[in-house]
Design a protein around this motif. Structure first.
Motif, PDB file in Angstrom:
ATOM      1  N   ALA A  63      45.366  37.901  49.494  1.00  0.00           N
ATOM      2  CA  ALA A  63      44.649  39.044  50.071  1.00  0.00           C
ATOM      3  C   ALA A  63      43.535  38.576  51.003  1.00  0.00           C
ATOM      4  O   ALA A  63      43.244  39.213  52.013  1.00  0.00           O
ATOM      5  CB  ALA A  63      44.083  39.924  48.959  1.00  0.00           C
ATOM      6  N   ILE A  64      42.930  37.446  50.659  1.00  0.00           N
ATOM      7  CA  ILE A  64      41.858  36.897  51.500  1.00  0.00           C
ATOM      8  C   ILE A  64      42.416  36.371  52.811  1.00  0.00           C
ATOM      9  O   ILE A  64      41.831  36.567  53.871  1.00  0.00           O
ATOM     10  CB  ILE A  64      41.105  35.774  50.748  1.00  0.00           C
ATOM     11  CG1 ILE A  64      40.288  36.375  49.613  1.00  0.00           C
ATOM     12  CG2 ILE A  64      40.211  34.978  51.695  1.00  0.00           C
ATOM     13  CD1 ILE A  64      39.690  35.353  48.686  1.00  0.00           C
ATOM     14  N   THR A  65      43.560  35.710  52.739  1.00  0.00           N
ATOM     15  CA  THR A  65      44.126  35.075  53.931  1.00  0.00           C
ATOM     16  C   THR A  65      45.022  36.010  54.727  1.00  0.00           C
ATOM     17  O   THR A  65      45.338  35.721  55.876  1.00  0.00           O
ATOM     18  CB  THR A  65      44.945  33.833  53.539  1.00  0.00           C
ATOM     19  OG1 THR A  65      46.017  34.224  52.689  1.00  0.00           O
ATOM     20  CG2 THR A  65      44.081  32.807  52.849  1.00  0.00           C
ATOM     21  N   ARG A  68      48.994  35.426  35.218  1.00  0.00           N
ATOM     22  CA  ARG A  68      47.676  34.959  35.699  1.00  0.00           C
ATOM     23  C   ARG A  68      47.844  34.168  36.995  1.00  0.00           C
ATOM     24  O   ARG A  68      47.031  34.284  37.906  1.00  0.00           O
ATOM     25  CB  ARG A  68      46.990  34.086  34.644  1.00  0.00           C
ATOM     26  CG  ARG A  68      46.798  34.743  33.308  1.00  0.00           C
ATOM     27  CD  ARG A  68      45.881  35.897  33.374  1.00  0.00           C
ATOM     28  NE  ARG A  68      44.521  35.399  33.267  1.00  0.00           N
ATOM     29  CZ  ARG A  68      43.460  36.150  33.425  1.00  0.00           C
ATOM     30  NH1 ARG A  68      43.578  37.410  33.688  1.00  0.00           N
ATOM     31  NH2 ARG A  68      42.257  35.650  33.313  1.00  0.00           N
ATOM     32  N   ARG A  69      48.890  33.354  37.055  1.00  0.00           N
ATOM     33  CA  ARG A  69      49.167  32.602  38.283  1.00  0.00           C
ATOM     34  C   ARG A  69      49.418  33.577  39.437  1.00  0.00           C
ATOM     35  O   ARG A  69      48.895  33.399  40.537  1.00  0.00           O
ATOM     36  CB  ARG A  69      50.391  31.706  38.105  1.00  0.00           C
ATOM     37  CG  ARG A  69      50.147  30.508  37.233  1.00  0.00           C
ATOM     38  CD  ARG A  69      51.428  29.707  37.057  1.00  0.00           C
ATOM     39  NE  ARG A  69      51.171  28.530  36.256  1.00  0.00           N
ATOM     40  CZ  ARG A  69      51.698  27.347  36.496  1.00  0.00           C
ATOM     41  NH1 ARG A  69      52.535  27.181  37.501  1.00  0.00           N
ATOM     42  NH2 ARG A  69      51.415  26.324  35.732  1.00  0.00           N
ATOM     43  N   ALA A  70      50.218  34.593  39.161  1.00  0.00           N
ATOM     44  CA  ALA A  70      50.535  35.586  40.191  1.00  0.00           C
ATOM     45  C   ALA A  70      49.277  36.329  40.645  1.00  0.00           C
ATOM     46  O   ALA A  70      49.103  36.592  41.843  1.00  0.00           O
ATOM     47  CB  ALA A  70      51.581  36.566  39.667  1.00  0.00           C
ATOM     48  N   ALA A  71      48.409  36.648  39.705  1.00  0.00           N
ATOM     49  CA  ALA A  71      47.169  37.359  40.052  1.00  0.00           C
ATOM     50  C   ALA A  71      46.277  36.495  40.944  1.00  0.00           C
ATOM     51  O   ALA A  71      45.707  36.991  41.926  1.00  0.00           O
ATOM     52  CB  ALA A  71      46.419  37.770  38.781  1.00  0.00           C
ATOM     53  N   LEU A  72      46.168  35.215  40.625  1.00  0.00           N
ATOM     54  CA  LEU A  72      45.360  34.320  41.458  1.00  0.00           C
ATOM     55  C   LEU A  72      45.989  34.151  42.838  1.00  0.00           C
ATOM     56  O   LEU A  72      45.288  34.194  43.850  1.00  0.00           O
ATOM     57  CB  LEU A  72      45.185  32.965  40.779  1.00  0.00           C
ATOM     58  CG  LEU A  72      44.115  32.919  39.693  1.00  0.00           C
ATOM     59  CD1 LEU A  72      44.232  31.656  38.851  1.00  0.00           C
ATOM     60  CD2 LEU A  72      42.725  33.008  40.312  1.00  0.00           C
ATOM     61  N   ALA A  73      47.293  33.952  42.896  1.00  0.00           N
ATOM     62  CA  ALA A  73      47.972  33.805  44.187  1.00  0.00           C
ATOM     63  C   ALA A  73      47.803  35.074  45.028  1.00  0.00           C
ATOM     64  O   ALA A  73      47.551  34.995  46.239  1.00  0.00           O
ATOM     65  CB  ALA A  73      49.449  33.481  43.974  1.00  0.00           C
TER      66      ALA A  73
END
Length: 148
Positions: free
Chosen positions: A100-102, A90-95
């Protein structure tokens, strides 16, 4: 004199109505808080994190630009706060979603704050994404109290 009395009566009526509305909003917020306290837990948090993950790629261009700008400042820390500890996937998915945004790899600081009750709060400088019970309940209470 009658006109003055009608005006006073109308003002008193408005004040009573406003006080009644404030009491109703407070009661609704207390009810929602008690209800959500009962259902808050890791399962609800997982669902709220899923919602945040779905929302991140769909952010409008101006919000994406605000995140990128906030993270360009050298002292800006990217924080991901959850009510329960997140599993490494989950941490990896959020990171990854934030990266992807930045357009670059990010290493957010992950913290746990049980006061959130369930969900996630993501902070990058002045930019904040809140998908947690504490902040949503506060938003609900404040906006209802101000009639927004």
């Amino acid at each position: 004199e009658r006109a003055r009395q009608r005006a006073l009566d109308a003002r008193e009526r408005l004040e009573r109505d406003a006080a009644s509305e404030r009491r109703a909003v407070a009661a609704a917020a207390r009810f929602a808080t008690r209800l959500l306290d009962e259902v808050a837990g890791p399962a609800l948090e997982e669902r709220l994190v899923d919602l945040a993950l779905a929302e991140l790629p769909a952010l409008p261009a101006e919000r994406r630009a605000a995140i990128r700008a906030a993270l360009e400042a050298p002292a800006t820390q990217l924080q991901v706060v959850t009510a329960y500890a997140l599993a490494p996937p989950r941490r990896a998915a959020l990171a990854a979603a934030l990266g992807a945004i930045t357009g670059r790899a990010l290493a957010p600081e992950f913290r746990v704050d049980p006061a959130l009750k369930a969900g996630v709060s993501i902070r990058a400088g002045a930019w904040v994404l809140m998908a947690n019970l504490r902040d949503e309940l506060e938003f609900f209470s404040v906006n209802l109290d101000h009639g927004e």
